[in-house]
Design a protein around this motif. Structure first.
Motif, short mmCIF file in Angstrom:
data_model
loop_
_atom_site.label_atom_id
_atom_site.label_comp_id
_atom_site.label_asym_id
_atom_site.label_seq_id
_atom_site.Cartn_x
_atom_site.Cartn_y
_atom_site.Cartn_z
N THR A 84 3.06 -3.78 2.06
CA THR A 84 3.90 -2.96 1.68
C THR A 84 5.65 -4.12 2.10
OG1 THR A 84 2.83 -1.10 1.91
CG2 THR A 84 5.36 -0.91 1.82
N ARG A 85 5.09 -4.65 3.08
CA ARG A 85 6.65 -5.16 3.14
C ARG A 85 6.83 -6.41 2.61
NH1 ARG A 85 6.34 -4.65 9.65
NH2 ARG A 85 5.44 -2.99 10.04
N ARG A 86 5.84 -7.21 2.10
CA ARG A 86 5.51 -8.07 0.72
C ARG A 86 6.34 -7.76 -0.22
NH1 ARG A 86 1.19 -10.09 4.15
NH2 ARG A 86 -0.47 -8.69 2.93
N LEU A 91 10.39 -8.16 -4.52
CA LEU A 91 11.62 -6.51 -5.05
C LEU A 91 12.65 -7.69 -5.39
CD1 LEU A 91 11.15 -4.21 -7.50
CD2 LEU A 91 11.65 -3.01 -5.10
N ILE A 92 13.13 -7.72 -3.42
CA ILE A 92 14.04 -8.61 -3.48
C ILE A 92 14.54 -9.67 -4.89
CG2 ILE A 92 16.04 -9.34 -2.17
CD1 ILE A 92 16.17 -5.80 -2.33
N SER A 93 13.37 -10.91 -4.24
CA SER A 93 13.10 -11.68 -4.86
C SER A 93 13.93 -11.66 -6.41
CB SER A 93 12.02 -12.30 -4.94
OG SER A 93 12.14 -13.86 -5.75
N ASP A 94 13.10 -9.99 -7.36
CA ASP A 94 14.06 -9.92 -8.72
C ASP A 94 14.99 -9.94 -8.51
OD1 ASP A 94 10.32 -10.73 -8.84
OD2 ASP A 94 10.14 -8.25 -8.87
N PHE A 95 15.14 -9.08 -7.89
CA PHE A 95 16.39 -8.74 -8.43
C PHE A 95 17.59 -9.41 -7.98
CE2 PHE A 95 15.63 -4.17 -7.47
CZ PHE A 95 16.49 -3.49 -8.45
N ALA A 96 16.74 -10.58 -7.05
CA ALA A 96 18.10 -12.30 -7.19
C ALA A 96 17.62 -12.70 -8.36
CB ALA A 96 17.89 -12.84 -5.83
N ASP A 97 16.94 -13.06 -9.24
CA ASP A 97 16.23 -13.29 -10.15
C ASP A 97 16.87 -13.66 -11.42
OD1 ASP A 97 15.19 -15.66 -8.64
OD2 ASP A 97 13.03 -14.58 -8.84
N ASN A 98 17.36 -11.93 -11.27
CA ASN A 98 18.12 -11.06 -12.47
C ASN A 98 20.07 -10.89 -12.07
OD1 ASN A 98 16.40 -10.39 -14.95
ND2 ASN A 98 15.21 -9.54 -12.81
N GLY A 99 20.55 -11.96 -10.99
CA GLY A 99 21.11 -11.61 -11.11
C GLY A 99 22.43 -10.51 -10.26
N LEU A 135 14.10 -14.21 3.41
CA LEU A 135 13.44 -12.87 3.67
C LEU A 135 11.71 -13.25 4.48
CD1 LEU A 135 13.56 -10.54 1.30
CD2 LEU A 135 14.81 -10.40 3.07
N ALA A 136 10.99 -13.33 5.92
CA ALA A 136 10.20 -13.36 6.05
C ALA A 136 9.35 -11.60 6.65
CB ALA A 136 10.55 -14.48 7.23
N PRO A 137 8.83 -11.53 5.66
CA PRO A 137 7.95 -10.15 6.11
C PRO A 137 7.27 -9.61 6.89
CG PRO A 137 7.33 -10.88 2.72
CD PRO A 137 8.59 -11.46 4.37
N GLU A 138 7.34 -11.04 7.15
CA GLU A 138 5.83 -11.45 8.11
C GLU A 138 6.36 -11.18 9.79
OE1 GLU A 138 6.98 -15.25 7.30
OE2 GLU A 138 6.37 -13.26 6.39
N THR A 139 6.99 -11.29 9.60
CA THR A 139 8.28 -11.54 11.37
C THR A 139 8.21 -9.76 11.63
OG1 THR A 139 10.30 -12.11 10.02
CG2 THR A 139 8.68 -13.70 10.77
N TRP A 140 8.84 -9.35 10.32
CA TRP A 140 10.15 -7.65 10.58
C TRP A 140 8.72 -6.82 11.10
CZ3 TRP A 140 11.06 -7.18 4.67
CH2 TRP A 140 11.48 -8.08 3.97
N ASP A 141 9.96 -5.63 12.16
CA ASP A 141 9.29 -4.31 12.87
C ASP A 141 9.33 -3.40 11.87
OD1 ASP A 141 12.29 -3.83 13.48
OD2 ASP A 141 11.94 -5.59 14.33
N GLU A 142 9.19 -2.48 12.40
CA GLU A 142 9.84 -1.76 11.39
C GLU A 142 10.96 -1.47 10.74
OE1 GLU A 142 8.52 2.82 12.11
OE2 GLU A 142 6.82 2.24 10.58
#
Length: 334
Positions: A84-86, A91-99, A135-142
């Motif tokens: 889910t974090r990945r 999802l954030i990458s998609d938003f960034a790609d679309n400005g 973003l590095a989702p593997e490093t995130w805590d909840e």
């Protein structure tokens, strides 16, 4: 005309024609036919802006984010699925790609040597956690994960225009940003992601806790919150927003739930005459619970040893009664 937060309204104003077509308008006084007509267009624009002033959201500091609202240190339980974090990072990458993040983070251009804002610092200033971009989702805590969900809700902004800069294949450039539609789209996509992962939180779509994660309720209660917020007079809406935020926030305690009930009870007290008119002697039962139980006056002879489920029930009952009185008041208005 768009008046939502962002740069769109200013762009709309600048797009007003500098030389409108000749007109028979009484303000057109010169031989050219333009004369004061320029002033008319701008005056009409400002008139509409004033008429729709209630739709404008006042500038304010962002409400505290997920980790800050809890009042404790960050957790490291990793209970949300890593997939889910990945997916969220994608999802954030998609938003960034679309400005959708250009307004917050800027955009590189081969013709513009200016230094861009440090995206990590932009997030750190809001969330208080450094080095989160890239973003590095593997490093995130909840707590970090949920905090980023709320932060990016406040950062996304939809570009209304774009142009392709072909020199050295620089790419698309975006302008005229509009936060309203971007946040609606963002909430929809993130809430779907959370539902599919079985996470019992969603981004609030309205109220004082707009854009903050709140506990998921059933559709009927969600509809009740919406009706109570949209059907109230402005002064009542502010109090209902506060009560709902107290009740459903991440940092909600038994004490804050009591405060939410007291806020709603205060609204109903002001409408007691209306309630008595419709319920006759039965209106007393509505206030008896708040007065006899340890909710409002906190006297020694009041009952206090009841389950938390009772607090939830009385909140939803009072909120439903506020919504009912809204409809009774509306029915009296031609």
């Amino acid at each position: 005309m768009s008046i939502a937060p962002g740069t769109t309204a200013a762009a709309d104003f600048e797009d007003l024609p500098k030389h409108p077509a000749p007109s028979d308008d009484p303000w057109t006084t010169t031989a050219s036919g333009w004369g004061k007509r320029i002033g008319v267009d701008k005056r009409e624009w400002f008139t509409e802006l004033v008429n729709r002033a209630a739709e404008l959201r006042h500038a304010a500091e962002p409400r505290p984010y997920w980790p800050q609202r809890q009042g404790r240190g960050l957790s490291h339980d990793g209970s949300t699925p890593r997939d889910t974090r990945r997916d969220f990072a994608g999802l954030i990458s998609d938003f960034a790609d679309n400005g959708y993040l250009v307004d917050a983070f800027g955009q590189e251009c081969v013709d513009d040597p200016n230094e861009l804002p440090d995206a990590s610092q932009v997030i750190d200033r809001r969330l208080g956690i450094p080095d989160l971009r890239p973003l590095a989702p593997e490093t995130w805590d909840e707590d970090t994960f949920f905090g980023l969900i709320e932060v990016f809700h406040d950062l996304v902004s939809r570009p209304r225009t774009r142009h392709f800069h072909s020199w050295n294949m620089c790419g698309w450039h975006y302008a005229e940003f509009h936060t309203g539609p971007a946040r609606i789209l963002y909430r929809g996509k993130v809430n779907q992601l959370l539902r599919e992962a079985g996470i019992a939180y969603e981004l609030a779509a309205e109220g004082e806790d707009l854009g903050r994660l709140v506990a998921v309720t059933d559709d009927a209660r969600s509809a009740l919150v919406h009706q109570a917020l949209t059907g109230s007079a402005p002064d009542i809406t502010t109090r209902v927003r506060h009560a709902v935020a107290l009740f459903r926030g991440r940092d909600t305690t038994e004490e804050s739930k009591r405060s939410a009930i007291v806020t709603l009870a205060g609204i109903l007290e002001k409408r007691r005459t209306l309630i008595k008119e419709k319920l006759s002697k039965d209106e007393g039962a509505l206030f008896e619970i708040a007065n006899r139980y340890n909710l409002r006056h906190r006297k020694a002879d009041q009952k206090s040893d009841y389950d938390e489920a009772f607090t939830d029930w009385i909140f939803w009952w009072y909120l439903a009664t506020v919504e009912l009185t809204n409809r009774l008041i509306a029915s009296r208005t031609p």
